[in-house]
Enzyme design. Structure first.
Site, PDB file in Angstrom:
ATOM      1  N   GLU A  30       0.878  -1.046   0.106  1.00 39.28           N
ATOM      2  CA  GLU A  30       0.191   0.165   0.070  1.00 39.28           C
ATOM      3  C   GLU A  30       0.867   1.213  -0.270  1.00 39.28           C
ATOM      4  O   GLU A  30       1.840   1.374   0.915  1.00 39.28           O
ATOM      5  CB  GLU A  30      -0.839  -0.031   1.223  1.00 39.28           C
ATOM      6  CG  GLU A  30      -2.316  -0.780   1.067  1.00 39.28           C
ATOM      7  CD  GLU A  30      -3.036  -0.565   2.165  1.00 39.28           C
ATOM      8  OE1 GLU A  30      -2.880   0.561   3.016  1.00 39.28           O
ATOM      9  OE2 GLU A  30      -3.749  -1.375   2.643  1.00 39.28           O
ATOM     10  N   ASP A  78      -6.343   9.809   9.613  1.00 39.14           N
ATOM     11  CA  ASP A  78      -4.970   9.080  10.186  1.00 39.14           C
ATOM     12  C   ASP A  78      -4.600   9.916  11.392  1.00 39.14           C
ATOM     13  O   ASP A  78      -4.980  11.087  11.687  1.00 39.14           O
ATOM     14  CB  ASP A  78      -4.040   9.721   9.233  1.00 39.14           C
ATOM     15  CG  ASP A  78      -3.916   8.712   7.890  1.00 39.14           C
ATOM     16  OD1 ASP A  78      -3.934   7.582   8.100  1.00 39.14           O
ATOM     17  OD2 ASP A  78      -4.276   9.283   6.518  1.00 39.14           O
ATOM     18  N   TYR A 135     -11.299  -4.322   2.635  1.00 41.82           N
ATOM     19  CA  TYR A 135     -10.263  -3.882   3.610  1.00 41.82           C
ATOM     20  C   TYR A 135     -11.092  -3.606   4.702  1.00 41.82           C
ATOM     21  O   TYR A 135     -11.963  -2.679   4.729  1.00 41.82           O
ATOM     22  CB  TYR A 135      -9.623  -2.376   3.064  1.00 41.82           C
ATOM     23  CG  TYR A 135      -8.501  -2.183   4.108  1.00 41.82           C
ATOM     24  CD1 TYR A 135      -8.669  -2.073   5.688  1.00 41.82           C
ATOM     25  CD2 TYR A 135      -7.312  -1.650   3.549  1.00 41.82           C
ATOM     26  CE1 TYR A 135      -7.604  -1.547   6.348  1.00 41.82           C
ATOM     27  CE2 TYR A 135      -6.120  -1.182   4.447  1.00 41.82           C
ATOM     28  CZ  TYR A 135      -6.504  -1.168   5.802  1.00 41.82           C
ATOM     29  OH  TYR A 135      -5.855  -0.839   6.825  1.00 41.82           O
TER      30      TYR A 135
END
Ligand SMILES: Cc1ncc(COP(=O)(O)O)c(C=O)c1O
Lengths: 265, 397
Positions: free
Chosen positions: A50, A61, A176
């Site tokens: 990734e 994040d 995912y």
């Protein structure tokens, strides 16, 4: 055409193994240094890479990846320069899938069609765009479909049964599973909950399910690998690379991948 | 009235819900709770009751006689949102959102703030309703809005200093989103302007539209006609949408938004997203943003912390594109001069944010001439800004 992603999961299935996915930030701390790390990942046991595209405002994040992104931007990283890393990587590796990971604005600014074409040209296999939920990813998905690229969807602990069909509809490659409701670098989710969710998503999507967020140690990697088709580690690798350099990062990657790739029960 | 946003939260090509998947279920839950509440007369009865007795509504529509004389043109009226409890229009929106939070059984409230006005309003309503309140505020803004930081703490809120990115409003919003993603089930995110993922732009517009509804009734009573123009400053655009909304269908009423030009829109230190930006995706919506040629977000600059934001609510992007509203700008210097002018002529200390609307109101007064009629939204009072102004004047207080 069988994609690199499909081939990778077929190989892992044949070996009865889970895979290992490593996240690194493109351009952190420089184009050359991150490219060198990227090139060394497959030999350290990485099945899928990734590759992060930095953004000024990465609201999903935690601080480790946010700061990595800011360092990358400072070193002049752009969407194009990250794609150049993929091009360079493909010169001696035609097997390891590359999944781009980033936020919508830089690619929206470039234009989705142009981004898809450029990604294909540079040997990229797919992308995860964190702030494009199914409701907003139609335009990019259409552009990706034209080039046989996978737009990977995220499922999360808040994705309940009512929502899961929306999330898995039209997915390609793999799904995912974000194992904690939180940002990158958070604490890991509960093993039992992960196992449940992976089974639910695998059944609904018919695709491999990779699990990430919060996995930092080989022990955790092994625990998650018992349930998932592949384990993703990001913040821990980014942090090791930033603090202790390439060799330390690769040593960690070796331990994490070896722990993930044990034979499945 | 207006038939947008559509069911996907779109104003034309703007708006939408650009958030991480983790937030989609809470956002959809919020949307359905909001749709239910807005149809419930008891929700509005409680809103109206607080608006009247706690906020102090209706706020006056005040004929600014001396500013009118000074402008040598159209009559200037000020919509006195500065007289609201907590000193700005922000409380109208917070009132609506926290009543909704109460209905949803959420007791942990988070908010982002720039000038601290939205933070103070949120801390205030949270205190009143017995809720926990955490306010995210950029470290730079904490420094320049100290009185408001202390007020929030007195009100029982926790103020979290945000040091990521540029340590201003956009970073406070990033951190609020990060917190929400982590604590979604127990948390209500009270966004302070008409931006963010759907349903926020529509919901905040609805709670703020009380400003325009009152203003329309008040101007009809005072002047027996609609104004020629309505003028408001724009950070994210909530006081502007609040006063514009009721007039959107009145095609003869010009709607004028004033963005912060900082050191000038031809420099790279401003906060004028429509004048100097391009469409992009940030904080959950597609809208005009200050960004570089690679789609990275540029820092905004304004002397006024409440306008120091690189984006704008999506409905403004839409009104700009269809030409229904006009967007102009005002520099730091012009705003500081207007701040002093308004204080001296009217005895009203305006918020630095609101002061941005005044120079363009005076220009317009001249343009319209003596028969013209303008309403300017005085979105807040300037007590919080006296330190900044004293600093600029070289005065120690
Ligand atoms: C008094 C005042 N006016 C205007 C604004 C700008 O926000 P908006 O454009 O959402 O009204 C602020 C923001 O803090 C404010 O405090």
């Amino acid at each position: 055409m069988t994609t690199r992603i499909d081939k990778t999961f077929a190989r892992l299935r044949a070996a009865n193994q889970s895979g290992f996915v490593a996240y690194i930030m493109g351009g952190d701390p420089s184009h050359a240094a991150s490219l060198e790390l990227m090139k060394a990942l497959p030999d350290a046991g990485v099945d899928i890479i990734e590759l992060g595209m930095p953004f000024t405002d990465p609201a999903a994040d935690g601080p480790v990846i946010e700061l990595a992104g800011l360092r990358a931007l400072k070193s002049g990283t752009t969407v194009r320069s990250v794609l150049d890393m993929a091009t360079d990587f493909r010169k001696d590796n035609d097997d390891t899938p590359i999944i781009l990971m980033g936020y919508a604005n830089p690619i929206h600014h470039m234009g989705y069609a142009e981004f898809a074409a450029a990604a294909k040209d540079s040997g990229v296999d797919g992308a995860i765009i964190v702030d494009l939920p199914p409701e907003e990813d139609g335009e990019l998905r259409a552009a990706f479909d034209q080039h046989d690229l996978a737009l990977i969807r995220l499922a999360t602990p808040t994705t309940d049964d009512a929502r899961l069909p929306t999330v898995v509809a039209g997915t390609k490659g793999f799904v995912y599973y974000v194992s904690v409701a939180g940002i990158t670098g958070a604490a890991k989710g509960e093993n039992a909950a992960i196992s449940d969710a992976v089974n639910r998503i695998r059944t609904a999507s018919g695709l491999p399910v990779v699990v990430g967020f919060g996995i930092k140690t080989p022990e955790q990697s092994a625990q998650v690998a018992a349930h998932a088709d592949a384990v993703v580690v990001g913040s821990a690798i980014v942090e090791a690379f930033h603090k202790n350099g390439k060799d330390a990062a690769l040593a960690l990657v070796k331990n994490l991948s070896a722990a993930a790739q044990v034979n499945r029960p | 009235m207006t038939n947008y946003p559509d069911e996907n939260g779109r104003f034309g090509s703007f708006g939408g819900r650009y958030v991480a998947e983790t937030l989609m279920p809470p956002i959809l839950a919020l949307e359905s709770a909001y749709k239910e509440a807005r149809k419930d007369p008891s929700f509005w009865a409680e809103f109206d009751n607080f608006a009247q007795h706690y906020v102090g509504r209706p706020s006056p529509l005040y004929f600014a006689e001396r500013l009118t004389e000074y402008g040598k043109g159209a009559k200037i009226y000020l919509k006195r949102e500065d007289l609201n409890h907590t000193g700005a229009h922000k409380i109208n929106n917070v009132l609506g959102q926290l009543l909704l939070a109460k209905r949803m059984g959420k007791k942990r409230i988070i908010a982002e703030t720039g000038a601290g006005q939205h933070g103070v309003a949120t801390a205030t309503m949270a205190a009143r309703l017995g809720m926990d309140c955490i306010v995210f505020m950029g470290a730079v803004d904490i420094e320049r809005q100290k009185p408001n930081v202390f007020r929030m703490k007195l009100l029982g809120a926790e103020v979290r200093s945000v040091t990521s990115g540029t340590s201003t409003l956009k970073d406070a919003m990033n951190d609020a989103l990060r917190d929400w993603v982590t604590h979604a089930s127990e948390t209500f995110y009270c966004i302070g302007t008409v931006a963010g993922p759907a349903p926020y732009p529509e919901m905040v517009r609805e709670f703020q539209s009380i400003i325009g509804r009152e203003a329309k009734a008040q101007i009809l009573k005072a002047e027996n006609r609609l104004p020629d123009a309505v003028v408001a400053c724009i950070g994210g655009g909530s006081n502007a949408m609040g006063i514009f909304h009721e007039f959107i269908e009145d095609k003869n009423v010009r709607l004028i938004g004033v963005e912060a030009a900082g050191r000038g829109v031809d420099t790279d230190e401003h906060a004028a997203s429509l004048t100097g930006g391009a469409p992009g995706i940030l904080h959950g919506n597609r809208t005009y943003l200050l960004q570089d040629e690679h789609g990275q977000i540029n820092d905004a600059h304004s002397i006024s912390a409440g306008l120091d934001y690189p984006g704008i609510g999506p409905e403004h992007s839409y009104l700009h594109e269809i030409g229904r509203a006009e967007y102009v700008s005002c520099t730091d210097n012009e705003a500081v001069n207007a701040f002093q002018l308004c204080t001296k002529l009217e005895g009203i200390i305006p918020a630095l944010e609101s002061a941005h609307a005044l120079p363009r109101t005076l220009d317009l007064a001249k343009e319209l001439g003596g028969d013209g009629l303008i309403i300017m939204n005085m979105s807040g009072r300037g007590d919080k800004d006296v330190n900044t102004i004293a600093g600029l004047m070289g005065v120690e207080i």
